[in-house]
Design a protein around this motif. Structure first.
Motif, PDB file in Angstrom:
ATOM      1  N   GLY A 102      31.660  31.547  57.944  1.00 24.77           N
ATOM      2  CA  GLY A 102      30.207  31.530  57.772  1.00 24.77           C
ATOM      3  C   GLY A 102      29.722  32.691  56.919  1.00 24.77           C
ATOM      4  N   ALA A 103      30.307  33.867  57.104  1.00 24.59           N
ATOM      5  CA  ALA A 103      29.922  35.029  56.307  1.00 24.59           C
ATOM      6  C   ALA A 103      30.305  34.848  54.839  1.00 24.59           C
ATOM      7  CB  ALA A 103      30.567  36.284  56.868  1.00 24.59           C
ATOM      8  N   ILE A 104      31.470  34.266  54.597  1.00 27.28           N
ATOM      9  CA  ILE A 104      31.914  34.033  53.216  1.00 27.28           C
ATOM     10  C   ILE A 104      31.002  33.018  52.529  1.00 27.28           C
ATOM     11  CG2 ILE A 104      33.769  33.019  51.818  1.00 27.28           C
ATOM     12  CD1 ILE A 104      35.756  34.351  53.748  1.00 27.28           C
ATOM     13  N   VAL A 105      30.697  31.939  53.204  1.00 22.13           N
ATOM     14  CA  VAL A 105      29.836  30.901  52.614  1.00 22.13           C
ATOM     15  C   VAL A 105      28.409  31.420  52.446  1.00 22.13           C
ATOM     16  CG1 VAL A 105      28.833  28.620  53.029  1.00 22.13           C
ATOM     17  CG2 VAL A 105      31.261  28.997  53.451  1.00 22.13           C
ATOM     18  N   GLY A 106      27.918  32.142  53.433  1.00 25.44           N
ATOM     19  CA  GLY A 106      26.550  32.647  53.383  1.00 25.44           C
ATOM     20  C   GLY A 106      26.328  33.703  52.323  1.00 25.44           C
ATOM     21  N   SER A 107      27.354  34.452  51.978  1.00 23.01           N
ATOM     22  CA  SER A 107      27.196  35.528  51.000  1.00 23.01           C
ATOM     23  C   SER A 107      27.359  35.059  49.563  1.00 23.01           C
ATOM     24  CB  SER A 107      28.211  36.638  51.286  1.00 23.01           C
ATOM     25  OG  SER A 107      29.520  36.183  51.002  1.00 23.01           O
ATOM     26  N   GLY A 108      27.765  33.822  49.357  1.00 22.65           N
ATOM     27  CA  GLY A 108      27.983  33.327  48.005  1.00 22.65           C
ATOM     28  C   GLY A 108      29.366  33.657  47.478  1.00 22.65           C
ATOM     29  N   LEU A 109      30.161  34.279  48.279  1.00 25.58           N
ATOM     30  CA  LEU A 109      31.511  34.639  47.873  1.00 25.58           C
ATOM     31  C   LEU A 109      32.395  33.398  47.727  1.00 25.58           C
ATOM     32  CD1 LEU A 109      33.308  37.086  47.281  1.00 25.58           C
ATOM     33  CD2 LEU A 109      33.885  37.169  49.696  1.00 25.58           C
ATOM     34  N   ALA A 110      32.022  32.329  48.395  1.00 26.62           N
ATOM     35  CA  ALA A 110      32.820  31.101  48.342  1.00 26.62           C
ATOM     36  C   ALA A 110      32.890  30.551  46.916  1.00 26.62           C
ATOM     37  CB  ALA A 110      32.252  30.061  49.284  1.00 26.62           C
ATOM     38  N   ASN A 111      31.771  30.603  46.190  1.00 22.00           N
ATOM     39  CA  ASN A 111      31.772  30.111  44.809  1.00 22.00           C
ATOM     40  C   ASN A 111      32.660  30.967  43.915  1.00 22.00           C
ATOM     41  OD1 ASN A 111      30.050  28.004  45.358  1.00 22.00           O
ATOM     42  ND2 ASN A 111      28.211  29.199  44.936  1.00 22.00           N
ATOM     43  N   THR A 112      32.639  32.269  44.119  1.00 19.13           N
ATOM     44  CA  THR A 112      33.482  33.172  43.337  1.00 19.13           C
ATOM     45  C   THR A 112      34.957  32.879  43.594  1.00 19.13           C
ATOM     46  OG1 THR A 112      31.773  34.861  43.530  1.00 19.13           O
ATOM     47  CG2 THR A 112      33.950  35.597  42.849  1.00 19.13           C
ATOM     48  N   ILE A 113      35.308  32.674  44.852  1.00 19.02           N
ATOM     49  CA  ILE A 113      36.702  32.360  45.200  1.00 19.02           C
ATOM     50  C   ILE A 113      37.106  31.020  44.601  1.00 19.02           C
ATOM     51  CG2 ILE A 113      38.250  31.829  47.128  1.00 19.02           C
ATOM     52  CD1 ILE A 113      36.640  33.872  48.792  1.00 19.02           C
ATOM     53  N   ALA A 114      36.231  30.025  44.707  1.00 20.97           N
ATOM     54  CA  ALA A 114      36.538  28.695  44.163  1.00 20.97           C
ATOM     55  C   ALA A 114      36.713  28.761  42.651  1.00 20.97           C
ATOM     56  CB  ALA A 114      35.432  27.719  44.529  1.00 20.97           C
ATOM     57  N   ASN A 115      35.872  29.525  41.966  1.00 23.63           N
ATOM     58  CA  ASN A 115      35.991  29.650  40.511  1.00 23.63           C
ATOM     59  C   ASN A 115      37.277  30.359  40.122  1.00 23.63           C
ATOM     60  OD1 ASN A 115      33.553  28.354  40.142  1.00 23.63           O
ATOM     61  ND2 ASN A 115      32.370  30.255  40.038  1.00 23.63           N
ATOM     62  N   ALA A 116      37.667  31.375  40.867  1.00 27.72           N
ATOM     63  CA  ALA A 116      38.910  32.086  40.574  1.00 27.72           C
ATOM     64  C   ALA A 116      40.121  31.182  40.779  1.00 27.72           C
ATOM     65  CB  ALA A 116      39.019  33.332  41.444  1.00 27.72           C
ATOM     66  N   ILE A 117      40.102  30.392  41.832  1.00 29.47           N
ATOM     67  CA  ILE A 117      41.220  29.461  42.085  1.00 29.47           C
ATOM     68  C   ILE A 117      41.283  28.401  40.999  1.00 29.47           C
ATOM     69  CG2 ILE A 117      42.054  27.656  43.652  1.00 29.47           C
ATOM     70  CD1 ILE A 117      41.022  29.407  45.970  1.00 29.47           C
ATOM     71  N   THR A 118      40.128  27.884  40.601  1.00 29.63           N
ATOM     72  CA  THR A 118      40.084  26.868  39.537  1.00 29.63           C
ATOM     73  C   THR A 118      40.613  27.442  38.231  1.00 29.63           C
ATOM     74  OG1 THR A 118      38.182  25.849  40.594  1.00 29.63           O
ATOM     75  CG2 THR A 118      38.571  25.275  38.297  1.00 29.63           C
ATOM     76  N   ALA A 119      40.231  28.675  37.903  1.00 30.79           N
ATOM     77  CA  ALA A 119      40.723  29.315  36.681  1.00 30.79           C
ATOM     78  C   ALA A 119      42.225  29.527  36.738  1.00 30.79           C
ATOM     79  CB  ALA A 119      39.992  30.632  36.457  1.00 30.79           C
ATOM     80  N   ALA A 120      42.728  29.973  37.881  1.00 32.20           N
ATOM     81  CA  ALA A 120      44.161  30.203  38.023  1.00 32.20           C
ATOM     82  C   ALA A 120      44.940  28.892  37.899  1.00 32.20           C
ATOM     83  CB  ALA A 120      44.456  30.874  39.358  1.00 32.20           C
ATOM     84  N   LEU A 121      44.432  27.842  38.504  1.00 27.78           N
ATOM     85  CA  LEU A 121      45.098  26.540  38.403  1.00 27.78           C
ATOM     86  C   LEU A 121      45.048  26.028  36.964  1.00 27.78           C
ATOM     87  CD1 LEU A 121      43.940  24.763  41.680  1.00 27.78           C
ATOM     88  CD2 LEU A 121      46.217  25.585  41.122  1.00 27.78           C
ATOM     89  N   GLY A 122      43.947  26.275  36.289  1.00 29.21           N
ATOM     90  CA  GLY A 122      43.838  25.868  34.890  1.00 29.21           C
ATOM     91  C   GLY A 122      44.863  26.574  34.012  1.00 29.21           C
ATOM     92  N   GLU A 123      45.090  27.844  34.265  1.00 26.66           N
ATOM     93  CA  GLU A 123      46.090  28.592  33.507  1.00 26.66           C
ATOM     94  C   GLU A 123      47.503  28.083  33.792  1.00 26.66           C
ATOM     95  OE1 GLU A 123      45.747  32.780  34.113  1.00 26.66           O
ATOM     96  OE2 GLU A 123      43.613  32.797  33.600  1.00 26.66           O
ATOM     97  N   ILE A 124      47.757  27.726  35.042  1.00 29.43           N
ATOM     98  CA  ILE A 124      49.096  27.234  35.401  1.00 29.43           C
ATOM     99  C   ILE A 124      49.371  25.889  34.741  1.00 29.43           C
ATOM    100  CG2 ILE A 124      50.495  26.381  37.327  1.00 29.43           C
ATOM    101  CD1 ILE A 124      49.160  28.537  39.069  1.00 29.43           C
ATOM    102  N   THR A 125      48.390  24.986  34.804  1.00 25.95           N
ATOM    103  CA  THR A 125      48.610  23.648  34.244  1.00 25.95           C
ATOM    104  C   THR A 125      48.585  23.632  32.724  1.00 25.95           C
ATOM    105  OG1 THR A 125      46.256  23.168  34.513  1.00 25.95           O
ATOM    106  CG2 THR A 125      47.723  22.465  36.289  1.00 25.95           C
ATOM    107  N   ALA A 126      47.961  24.650  32.106  1.00 23.06           N
ATOM    108  CA  ALA A 126      47.907  24.701  30.642  1.00 23.06           C
ATOM    109  C   ALA A 126      49.270  25.080  30.056  1.00 23.06           C
ATOM    110  CB  ALA A 126      46.849  25.711  30.198  1.00 23.06           C
ATOM    111  N   ASN A 127      50.079  25.765  30.821  1.00 24.16           N
ATOM    112  CA  ASN A 127      51.391  26.202  30.296  1.00 24.16           C
ATOM    113  C   ASN A 127      52.433  25.187  30.508  1.00 24.16           C
ATOM    114  OD1 ASN A 127      50.406  28.608  29.372  1.00 24.16           O
ATOM    115  ND2 ASN A 127      50.716  29.620  31.335  1.00 24.16           N
TER     116      ASN A 127
END
Length: 65
Positions: free
Chosen positions: A40-65
């Protein structure tokens, strides 16, 4: 000579009583409550979007190679 008999009687009585069987339910409930509060604290603070964006970027880098 009486102390070993008394100790044996106490141990046998505790074994008959059943021990701490119900204690684990409350321990699990406490852990679940703490996890829910953290999520609840992670979702309420907006940190969830930052984590999701970082994971998406990391997955994008992995699949691009």
């Amino acid at each position: 000579m009486q102390k070993p008999k008394l100790l044996k009687a106490i141990v046998e009585r505790q074994n008959r009583r059943g021990g701490d069987k119900g204690q684990t339910v409350f321990e699990y409930l406490g852990i679940i409550v703490i996890i829910v509060l953290i999520i609840g604290a992670i979702v309420g603070s907006g940190l969830a979007n930052t984590i999701a964006n970082a994971i998406t970027a990391a997955l994008g880098e992995i699949t691009a190679n």
